[in-house]
Design a protein around this motif. Structure first.
Motif, PDB file in Angstrom:
ATOM      1  N   TYR A 200       0.831  -1.201   0.000  1.00  0.00           N
ATOM      2  CA  TYR A 200       0.000   0.000   0.000  1.00  0.00           C
ATOM      3  C   TYR A 200       0.864   1.249   0.000  1.00  0.00           C
ATOM      4  CZ  TYR A 200      -3.789  -3.200   0.968  1.00  0.00           C
ATOM      5  OH  TYR A 200      -4.696  -4.233   0.884  1.00  0.00           O
ATOM      6  N   GLY A 201       1.691   1.357  -1.028  1.00  0.00           N
ATOM      7  CA  GLY A 201       2.535   2.524  -1.141  1.00  0.00           C
ATOM      8  C   GLY A 201       3.923   2.270  -0.600  1.00  0.00           C
ATOM      9  N   SER A 202       4.778   3.227  -0.815  1.00  0.00           N
ATOM     10  CA  SER A 202       6.180   3.074  -0.442  1.00  0.00           C
ATOM     11  C   SER A 202       6.334   2.880   1.068  1.00  0.00           C
ATOM     12  CB  SER A 202       6.963   4.322  -0.890  1.00  0.00           C
ATOM     13  OG  SER A 202       8.311   4.212  -0.515  1.00  0.00           O
ATOM     14  N   GLY A 203       7.033   1.803   1.432  1.00  0.00           N
ATOM     15  CA  GLY A 203       7.330   1.562   2.843  1.00  0.00           C
ATOM     16  C   GLY A 203       6.207   0.908   3.607  1.00  0.00           C
ATOM     17  N   ASN A 204       5.118   0.563   2.975  1.00  0.00           N
ATOM     18  CA  ASN A 204       3.974  -0.034   3.669  1.00  0.00           C
ATOM     19  C   ASN A 204       3.858  -1.513   3.328  1.00  0.00           C
ATOM     20  OD1 ASN A 204       3.008   2.287   5.031  1.00  0.00           O
ATOM     21  ND2 ASN A 204       2.111   3.021   3.108  1.00  0.00           N
ATOM     22  N   THR A 205       4.507  -2.329   4.154  1.00  0.00           N
ATOM     23  CA  THR A 205       4.502  -3.776   3.965  1.00  0.00           C
ATOM     24  C   THR A 205       3.374  -4.395   4.776  1.00  0.00           C
ATOM     25  OG1 THR A 205       6.883  -3.826   3.622  1.00  0.00           O
ATOM     26  CG2 THR A 205       5.838  -5.892   4.246  1.00  0.00           C
ATOM     27  N   ALA A 206       2.646  -5.298   4.159  1.00  0.00           N
ATOM     28  CA  ALA A 206       1.555  -5.986   4.843  1.00  0.00           C
ATOM     29  C   ALA A 206       1.976  -7.418   5.144  1.00  0.00           C
ATOM     30  CB  ALA A 206       0.298  -5.967   3.989  1.00  0.00           C
ATOM     31  N   ALA A 207       1.590  -7.876   6.316  1.00  0.00           N
ATOM     32  CA  ALA A 207       1.918  -9.247   6.708  1.00  0.00           C
ATOM     33  C   ALA A 207       0.972 -10.214   6.005  1.00  0.00           C
ATOM     34  CB  ALA A 207       1.793  -9.398   8.213  1.00  0.00           C
ATOM     35  N   ASN A 297      -0.670   4.646  -3.842  1.00  0.00           N
ATOM     36  CA  ASN A 297      -0.918   4.139  -2.496  1.00  0.00           C
ATOM     37  C   ASN A 297      -1.343   2.674  -2.491  1.00  0.00           C
ATOM     38  OD1 ASN A 297      -3.504   4.270  -3.526  1.00  0.00           O
ATOM     39  ND2 ASN A 297      -4.044   6.112  -2.386  1.00  0.00           N
ATOM     40  N   GLY A 298      -1.380   2.055  -3.670  1.00  0.00           N
ATOM     41  CA  GLY A 298      -1.745   0.645  -3.727  1.00  0.00           C
ATOM     42  C   GLY A 298      -3.219   0.369  -3.580  1.00  0.00           C
ATOM     43  N   GLN A 299      -4.034   1.413  -3.475  1.00  0.00           N
ATOM     44  CA  GLN A 299      -5.468   1.195  -3.287  1.00  0.00           C
ATOM     45  C   GLN A 299      -6.179   1.084  -4.643  1.00  0.00           C
ATOM     46  OE1 GLN A 299      -6.275   4.698  -0.890  1.00  0.00           O
ATOM     47  NE2 GLN A 299      -6.233   3.508   0.984  1.00  0.00           N
ATOM     48  N   GLY A 300      -5.654   0.225  -5.510  1.00  0.00           N
ATOM     49  CA  GLY A 300      -6.256   0.077  -6.825  1.00  0.00           C
ATOM     50  C   GLY A 300      -7.078  -1.187  -6.920  1.00  0.00           C
ATOM     51  N   ASN A 301      -7.209  -1.677  -8.172  1.00  0.00           N
ATOM     52  CA  ASN A 301      -7.962  -2.897  -8.422  1.00  0.00           C
ATOM     53  C   ASN A 301      -9.384  -2.849  -7.860  1.00  0.00           C
ATOM     54  OD1 ASN A 301      -5.809  -4.174  -9.800  1.00  0.00           O
ATOM     55  ND2 ASN A 301      -4.887  -4.772  -7.864  1.00  0.00           N
ATOM     56  N   PHE A 302     -10.009  -1.673  -7.992  1.00  0.00           N
ATOM     57  CA  PHE A 302     -11.394  -1.487  -7.540  1.00  0.00           C
ATOM     58  C   PHE A 302     -11.544  -1.751  -6.042  1.00  0.00           C
ATOM     59  CE2 PHE A 302     -13.402  -2.361 -11.956  1.00  0.00           C
ATOM     60  CZ  PHE A 302     -13.351  -1.012 -12.249  1.00  0.00           C
ATOM     61  N   LEU A 303     -10.469  -1.495  -5.253  1.00  0.00           N
ATOM     62  CA  LEU A 303     -10.546  -1.749  -3.821  1.00  0.00           C
ATOM     63  C   LEU A 303     -11.489  -0.772  -3.130  1.00  0.00           C
ATOM     64  CD1 LEU A 303      -9.478  -3.309  -1.347  1.00  0.00           C
ATOM     65  CD2 LEU A 303      -7.622  -1.639  -1.197  1.00  0.00           C
ATOM     66  N   LEU A 304     -11.459   0.487  -3.545  1.00  0.00           N
ATOM     67  CA  LEU A 304     -12.265   1.513  -2.881  1.00  0.00           C
ATOM     68  C   LEU A 304     -13.520   1.834  -3.675  1.00  0.00           C
ATOM     69  CD1 LEU A 304      -9.491   4.040  -1.768  1.00  0.00           C
ATOM     70  CD2 LEU A 304     -10.426   2.096  -0.508  1.00  0.00           C
ATOM     71  N   ASP A 305     -14.623   1.960  -2.979  1.00  0.00           N
ATOM     72  CA  ASP A 305     -15.888   2.313  -3.622  1.00  0.00           C
ATOM     73  C   ASP A 305     -15.796   3.681  -4.294  1.00  0.00           C
ATOM     74  OD1 ASP A 305     -16.866  -0.038  -2.705  1.00  0.00           O
ATOM     75  OD2 ASP A 305     -18.226   0.810  -1.208  1.00  0.00           O
ATOM     76  N   ASP A 306     -15.094   4.616  -3.656  1.00  0.00           N
ATOM     77  CA  ASP A 306     -14.981   5.962  -4.228  1.00  0.00           C
ATOM     78  C   ASP A 306     -14.246   5.941  -5.571  1.00  0.00           C
ATOM     79  OD1 ASP A 306     -16.371   7.092  -2.178  1.00  0.00           O
ATOM     80  OD2 ASP A 306     -14.594   7.781  -1.076  1.00  0.00           O
ATOM     81  N   ASP A 307     -13.225   5.060  -5.661  1.00  0.00           N
ATOM     82  CA  ASP A 307     -12.501   4.947  -6.937  1.00  0.00           C
ATOM     83  C   ASP A 307     -13.401   4.373  -8.028  1.00  0.00           C
ATOM     84  OD1 ASP A 307     -10.241   6.021  -5.893  1.00  0.00           O
ATOM     85  OD2 ASP A 307      -9.144   4.130  -5.673  1.00  0.00           O
ATOM     86  N   ILE A 308     -14.218   3.403  -7.662  1.00  0.00           N
ATOM     87  CA  ILE A 308     -15.144   2.809  -8.638  1.00  0.00           C
ATOM     88  C   ILE A 308     -16.155   3.847  -9.088  1.00  0.00           C
ATOM     89  CG2 ILE A 308     -16.878   1.036  -9.023  1.00  0.00           C
ATOM     90  CD1 ILE A 308     -15.454  -0.693  -6.973  1.00  0.00           C
ATOM     91  N   LYS A 309     -16.655   4.634  -8.158  1.00  0.00           N
ATOM     92  CA  LYS A 309     -17.622   5.681  -8.511  1.00  0.00           C
ATOM     93  C   LYS A 309     -16.975   6.720  -9.425  1.00  0.00           C
ATOM     94  CE  LYS A 309     -20.357   5.156  -4.280  1.00  0.00           C
ATOM     95  NZ  LYS A 309     -20.727   5.762  -2.970  1.00  0.00           N
TER      96      LYS A 309
END
Length: 398
Positions: A200-207, A297-309
């Motif tokens: 989710y963006g630079s430096g944001n690693t998810a476990a 920020n990595g919030q792609g692939n239709f993850l957010l409703d606002d982006d889809i709208k």
């Protein structure tokens, strides 16, 4: 001394009459054979050259008709492309709406009871890709930990189970932990496998995901995003294929991309049809990627409703652009088809005018031929009668 044959006045007159009849017969036969009453400038200079000018203009306009016809086909090809692109945009809208209706949830109960720690604990979470940190105070009870988590998440997605000892997560969002330590601090089983660096963006690693938690909807939306991207590719390819004879009016909006159609032989009457860029880029439709949005920020692939709208808004704008382009091309097509019909009718008028000046009336000439044939027979008979007096003298000499 000169000598000659002396003809009587009657004989000479009949001979002249037969010569005139023969000349008229030759003229009539020529007209019947060629269908022309004026076949050269010698017959009638005014009619001949006037008809020639009319025929020349008719020929010039006939040559322009090919260009006009090609223009009609080029515009129709563009219009057909617009119609097909609109169908693809409708499919893209359906895909985006399907993604919007796909619910993203994260549910699960911690595998072990929450354990109070003697020191403060920070748990970093990603809620739909948005980083947030819950600060749990030292010696905090499970109620304190749940409260801190909900405050950080901005909603009441954390609670405790019926036993009151385990933390429960029930969120209408994708909730991930930055570290396995954060998972185990709340009683969730640590995820196994490789962590996702900069998810989710630079430096944001998810476990890796905990076995106690189930995230649904994210992969479905990702596949729908891939389907959406494929439709954008098809839109661009279709626009580039909507050409006729090397002319494409919907793949390039550059000022030089014009279809010039001349309507008269001097090109003083013409129409320039401006090309438009109706590819995915031209319609301001961008692909959905893992790092889409206003920032990486990595919030792609239709993850957010606002982006889809936002994507749906762009698709609606693209449809409006297509309708405007279709209206413009339709208006141009109407003009070109009208001029095509006008040119065909004008060519017919010019050819008819030229024919009226040079063509013979075959009915009249046929009647003339019959009359001249009769006149010739009568002339021969008259000449025979005129020679009877001399034949009488010949009888006396015998």
């Amino acid at each position: 001394m000169s000598s000659g044959i002396t003809l009587s006045s009657a004989t000479r007159q009949n001979l002249l009459s037969l010569q005139d009849t023969s000349s008229l017969t030759a003229t009539t036969q020529n007209r019947l054979a060629t269908g022309l009453k004026v076949s050269s400038a010698l017959d009638s200079p005014v009619n001949f050259f006037t008809a020639q000018n009319l025929s020349n203009r008719s020929t010039d306009l006939g040559g322009l008709l090919d260009g006009i016809s090609n223009g009609v086909q080029a515009i129709q090809a563009a219009n057909q492309g617009i119609t097909s692109i609109q169908k693809l945009i409708d499919s893209a809208k359906s895909t985006a709406n399907q993604a919007l209706s796909t619910q993203i949830t994260t549910t699960g109960t911690a595998g072990t009871a929450y354990a109070t720690t003697s020191s403060a604990t920070s748990v970093k979470l990603y809620v739909n890709g948005q980083a947030t940190t819950a600060s749990i105070a030292s010696n905090s009870t499970i109620d304190g930990a749940v409260s801190a988590l909900n405050t950080a998440a901005g909603s009441t997605m954390f609670s405790k189970d019926t036993s009151g000892t385990k933390i429960v997560l029930n969120a209408s969002a994708a909730v991930e932990f930055a570290t396995t330590a954060g998972q185990t601090a709340l009683g969730f089983t640590a995820g196994t496998g490789t962590d996702t660096a900069d998810k989710y963006g630079s430096g944001n690693t998810a476990a890796s995901g905990s076995a106690n938690l189930t995230i649904s909807g994210v992969e479905t939306r990702k596949k729908l995003a891939e389907q959406y991207n494929s439709l954008l590719t098809q839109i661009t390819q279709l626009a580039k294929d909507s050409s006729f004879n090397g002319t494409n009016l919907i793949s390039n909006g550059d000022a030089t991309n014009k279809l010039h159609i001349a309507f008269n032989e001097k090109d003083t009457s013409n129409l320039d049809v401006q090309g438009q860029d109706l590819t995915a880029d031209g319609l301001s439709l961008t692909s959905i990627t893992g790092n889409s949005g206003t920032s990486v920020n990595g919030q792609g692939n239709f993850l957010l409703d606002d982006d889809i709208k936002g994507t749906l808004t762009k698709l609606t704008s693209g449809s409006d652009t297509l309708r405007t382009a279709s209206s413009t091309f339709g208006s141009n097509l109407s003009v070109v088809q009208n001029r095509q019909s006008f040119s065909k009718n004008l060519i017919n008028v010019l050819d008819t005018g030229a024919a009226n000046l040079t063509n013979a009336d075959l009915n009249l000439e046929a009647a003339n031929s019959q009359a001249l044939s009769t006149r010739q027979s009568l002339g021969i008979s008259a000449l025979s009668l005129a020679n009877q007096a001399q034949q009488s003298i010949l009888q006396l000499l015998r």
